[in-house]
Design a protein around this motif. Sequence first.
Motif, PDB file in Angstrom:
ATOM      1  N   ARG A   1      -1.271  -6.538   7.554  1.00 27.22           N
ATOM      2  CA  ARG A   1      -0.361  -5.417   7.277  1.00 27.22           C
ATOM      3  C   ARG A   1      -0.375  -5.162   5.768  1.00 27.22           C
ATOM      4  O   ARG A   1      -0.001  -6.034   4.985  1.00 27.22           O
ATOM      5  CB  ARG A   1       1.062  -5.711   7.747  1.00 27.22           C
ATOM      6  CG  ARG A   1       1.159  -5.940   9.248  1.00 27.22           C
ATOM      7  CD  ARG A   1       2.586  -6.282   9.685  1.00 27.22           C
ATOM      8  NE  ARG A   1       3.485  -5.138   9.517  1.00 27.22           N
ATOM      9  CZ  ARG A   1       4.502  -5.116   8.666  1.00 27.22           C
ATOM     10  NH1 ARG A   1       4.757  -6.169   7.893  1.00 27.22           N
ATOM     11  NH2 ARG A   1       5.284  -4.066   8.587  1.00 27.22           N
TER      12      ARG A   1
ATOM     13  N   HIS B   1       0.200  -2.264   2.405  1.00 29.03           N
ATOM     14  CA  HIS B   1       0.990  -1.119   1.967  1.00 29.03           C
ATOM     15  C   HIS B   1       0.555  -0.754   0.551  1.00 29.03           C
ATOM     16  O   HIS B   1       0.569  -1.594  -0.355  1.00 29.03           O
ATOM     17  CB  HIS B   1       2.489  -1.460   1.990  1.00 29.03           C
ATOM     18  CG  HIS B   1       3.374  -0.348   1.526  1.00 29.03           C
ATOM     19  ND1 HIS B   1       4.693  -0.550   1.169  1.00 29.03           N
ATOM     20  CD2 HIS B   1       3.143   0.980   1.366  1.00 29.03           C
ATOM     21  CE1 HIS B   1       5.223   0.600   0.802  1.00 29.03           C
ATOM     22  NE2 HIS B   1       4.302   1.555   0.912  1.00 29.03           N
TER      23      HIS B   1
ATOM     24  N   SER C   1      -3.228  -2.864   9.621  1.00 32.27           N
ATOM     25  CA  SER C   1      -2.285  -1.754   9.696  1.00 32.27           C
ATOM     26  C   SER C   1      -2.023  -1.272   8.279  1.00 32.27           C
ATOM     27  O   SER C   1      -1.595  -2.043   7.413  1.00 32.27           O
ATOM     28  CB  SER C   1      -0.987  -2.208  10.368  1.00 32.27           C
ATOM     29  OG  SER C   1      -0.023  -1.177  10.327  1.00 32.27           O
TER      30      SER C   1
ATOM     31  N   ARG D   1      -0.287   1.286   5.516  1.00 33.06           N
ATOM     32  CA  ARG D   1       0.830   2.188   5.202  1.00 33.06           C
ATOM     33  C   ARG D   1       0.659   2.688   3.773  1.00 33.06           C
ATOM     34  O   ARG D   1       0.344   1.917   2.860  1.00 33.06           O
ATOM     35  CB  ARG D   1       2.172   1.477   5.333  1.00 33.06           C
ATOM     36  CG  ARG D   1       3.357   2.436   5.259  1.00 33.06           C
ATOM     37  CD  ARG D   1       4.605   1.794   5.866  1.00 33.06           C
ATOM     38  NE  ARG D   1       5.135   0.736   5.029  1.00 33.06           N
ATOM     39  CZ  ARG D   1       6.111   0.922   4.130  1.00 33.06           C
ATOM     40  NH1 ARG D   1       6.636   2.120   3.976  1.00 33.06           N
ATOM     41  NH2 ARG D   1       6.567  -0.082   3.427  1.00 33.06           N
TER      42      ARG D   1
ATOM     43  N   THR E   1       2.417   5.119   0.684  1.00 26.58           N
ATOM     44  CA  THR E   1       3.529   5.876   0.119  1.00 26.58           C
ATOM     45  C   THR E   1       2.995   6.665  -1.068  1.00 26.58           C
ATOM     46  O   THR E   1       2.546   6.088  -2.063  1.00 26.58           O
ATOM     47  CB  THR E   1       4.662   4.943  -0.333  1.00 26.58           C
ATOM     48  OG1 THR E   1       5.163   4.223   0.790  1.00 26.58           O
ATOM     49  CG2 THR E   1       5.793   5.744  -0.967  1.00 26.58           C
TER      50      THR E   1
ATOM     51  N   PHE F   1      -2.361   3.922  10.862  1.00 24.65           N
ATOM     52  CA  PHE F   1      -1.986   4.529   9.580  1.00 24.65           C
ATOM     53  C   PHE F   1      -0.579   5.087   9.648  1.00 24.65           C
ATOM     54  O   PHE F   1      -0.195   5.751  10.609  1.00 24.65           O
ATOM     55  CB  PHE F   1      -2.983   5.647   9.239  1.00 24.65           C
ATOM     56  CG  PHE F   1      -2.692   6.364   7.955  1.00 24.65           C
ATOM     57  CD1 PHE F   1      -2.052   7.603   7.960  1.00 24.65           C
ATOM     58  CD2 PHE F   1      -3.061   5.818   6.731  1.00 24.65           C
ATOM     59  CE1 PHE F   1      -1.793   8.276   6.778  1.00 24.65           C
ATOM     60  CE2 PHE F   1      -2.801   6.483   5.550  1.00 24.65           C
ATOM     61  CZ  PHE F   1      -2.171   7.715   5.567  1.00 24.65           C
ATOM     62  N   GLN F   2       0.204   4.809   8.582  1.00 26.48           N
ATOM     63  CA  GLN F   2       1.532   5.400   8.404  1.00 26.48           C
ATOM     64  C   GLN F   2       1.614   5.965   6.986  1.00 26.48           C
ATOM     65  O   GLN F   2       1.011   5.420   6.054  1.00 26.48           O
ATOM     66  CB  GLN F   2       2.630   4.353   8.591  1.00 26.48           C
ATOM     67  CG  GLN F   2       2.664   3.706   9.963  1.00 26.48           C
ATOM     68  CD  GLN F   2       3.750   2.655  10.062  1.00 26.48           C
ATOM     69  OE1 GLN F   2       4.828   2.825   9.495  1.00 26.48           O
ATOM     70  NE2 GLN F   2       3.467   1.569  10.781  1.00 26.48           N
ATOM     71  N   TYR F   3       2.363   7.035   6.861  1.00 25.74           N
ATOM     72  CA  TYR F   3       2.434   7.723   5.566  1.00 25.74           C
ATOM     73  C   TYR F   3       3.856   8.177   5.284  1.00 25.74           C
ATOM     74  O   TYR F   3       4.588   8.580   6.184  1.00 25.74           O
ATOM     75  CB  TYR F   3       1.503   8.938   5.564  1.00 25.74           C
ATOM     76  CG  TYR F   3       1.596   9.779   4.305  1.00 25.74           C
ATOM     77  CD1 TYR F   3       2.396  10.916   4.276  1.00 25.74           C
ATOM     78  CD2 TYR F   3       0.896   9.432   3.159  1.00 25.74           C
ATOM     79  CE1 TYR F   3       2.490  11.684   3.127  1.00 25.74           C
ATOM     80  CE2 TYR F   3       0.982  10.190   2.018  1.00 25.74           C
ATOM     81  CZ  TYR F   3       1.772  11.324   2.006  1.00 25.74           C
ATOM     82  OH  TYR F   3       1.868  12.081   0.867  1.00 25.74           O
ATOM     83  N   ARG F   4       4.226   8.093   4.004  1.00 28.35           N
ATOM     84  CA  ARG F   4       5.517   8.612   3.548  1.00 28.35           C
ATOM     85  C   ARG F   4       5.306   9.285   2.196  1.00 28.35           C
ATOM     86  O   ARG F   4       4.696   8.705   1.292  1.00 28.35           O
ATOM     87  CB  ARG F   4       6.549   7.499   3.409  1.00 28.35           C
ATOM     88  CG  ARG F   4       7.879   7.989   2.820  1.00 28.35           C
ATOM     89  CD  ARG F   4       8.780   6.835   2.443  1.00 28.35           C
ATOM     90  NE  ARG F   4       9.187   6.068   3.616  1.00 28.35           N
ATOM     91  CZ  ARG F   4       9.867   4.931   3.537  1.00 28.35           C
ATOM     92  NH1 ARG F   4      10.175   4.425   2.361  1.00 28.35           N
ATOM     93  NH2 ARG F   4      10.211   4.292   4.636  1.00 28.35           N
TER      94      ARG F   4
ATOM     95  N   PRO G   1       9.709  -0.929   3.484  1.00 30.47           N
ATOM     96  CA  PRO G   1       9.481  -0.397   4.832  1.00 30.47           C
ATOM     97  C   PRO G   1      10.793  -0.041   5.511  1.00 30.47           C
ATOM     98  O   PRO G   1      11.856  -0.568   5.175  1.00 30.47           O
ATOM     99  CB  PRO G   1       8.750  -1.539   5.549  1.00 30.47           C
ATOM    100  CG  PRO G   1       9.128  -2.763   4.781  1.00 30.47           C
ATOM    101  CD  PRO G   1       9.291  -2.331   3.355  1.00 30.47           C
TER     102      PRO G   1
ATOM    103  N   GLU H   1       4.331  -7.662   4.766  1.00 31.43           N
ATOM    104  CA  GLU H   1       3.446  -6.644   4.218  1.00 31.43           C
ATOM    105  C   GLU H   1       2.922  -7.072   2.846  1.00 31.43           C
ATOM    106  O   GLU H   1       3.672  -7.599   2.029  1.00 31.43           O
ATOM    107  CB  GLU H   1       4.223  -5.326   4.075  1.00 31.43           C
ATOM    108  CG  GLU H   1       3.558  -4.158   4.714  1.00 31.43           C
ATOM    109  CD  GLU H   1       4.392  -2.904   4.570  1.00 31.43           C
ATOM    110  OE1 GLU H   1       4.235  -2.014   5.402  1.00 31.43           O
ATOM    111  OE2 GLU H   1       5.197  -2.810   3.623  1.00 31.43           O
TER     112      GLU H   1
END
Length: 407
Positions: free
Chosen positions: A222, A224, A252, A254, A256, A287-290, A307, A317
Amino acid sequence: PPAPLLASTSSTVTGGAAAGGGYFDLPPAVDSSSSTYALKPIPSPAADPSTDSAREPKRMRTGGGSTSSSSSSSSSLDGGRARSSVVEAAPPAAQASAAASGPAVPVVVVDTQEAGIRLVHALLACAEAVHQENFTAAEALVKQIPMLASSQGGAMRKVAAYFGEALARRVYSFRPAPDSSLLDAAFADLLHAHFYESCPYLKFAHFTANQAILEAFAGCRRVHVVDFGIKQGMQWPALLQALALRPGGPPSFRLTGVGPPQLDETDALQQVGWKLAQFAHTIRVDFQYRGLVAATLADLEPFMLQPDGEEADDEPEVIAVNSVFELHRLLAHPGALEKVLGTVRAVRPRIVTVVEQEANHNSGTFVDRFTESLHYYSTMFDSLEGAGSGNSAADASPAPAGGTDQV
């Protein structure tokens, strides 16, 4: 010597089709052998043309490709100063009887090297006159700069034109108010994409930072990344692809992304995230996005980078903080840089990648700043000319006359 024949190629913005990126074609191939500006030797009436061209291969033709009777004095160096050559040639209409009738017409061949040296001296002398508020001398010099710049080609001509215009604004006290409406967000993005394709600096910075982040993420499930200046997100498709090819499968991921508010109030950060999410889906990366909108990095707080929720049995993470040409913007605001560094320490990243440029444009006298800026942008434009011509670093053409050393 004439430039080599270039194959027609095209260049693609990273994360192209899957990410919805654009395509930009390089200029078409140019056959230098058919150029009207190709230099050809002038055969002498008293010598064998092949012998004459082998001995002096750099003579300039004086007619439209036709043979003419001529006599020339080659340029030479006298105490470090180059002298321009004078070629006498008969008029084209009288070439058949040039040896028997008609006076020779002098044709002056401009020595671009000497003109380049004079151009640089004129720029620096004009800056010195402006610094001393001797605007009479500065006005006389600023009128010579366009004429001297017209004899140059490529990067030096462009740099001299911009710096000459800036000096003219100083001399005539003409400072128009900036109009931000002339550059909307879409056009700024297009310019940035073209700059990214043409200039090696950002690509090299992204490659180096991505390599360091990839090594820090080795074995992690994980990860980030916090990007302090995401812009169009061009840095991250390459890292996503490298993680997708990692032995054991991708982690995974992520992301930002931090960016400034848009003048047209569009949600540019979410559009960037949508394109990256499409690309990640194509290569099968979770994939995650902010997106975080912040006028300055000092507005960020540690809780914004944490998170949304993390279960106790989840693997923690691993965070990487990335900053490319962003931290120097905080120097004008007292305490802002310390605030941002405190936020970075609070999220406890495994790695922090920082890319900044070393420049000295804002210290010293006006002449010092002018000289430093002239050197910096001459080098920048030289490298852009080399990248645009398709030459590699080893085969790059030498800097234009009056230009600066390559970095």
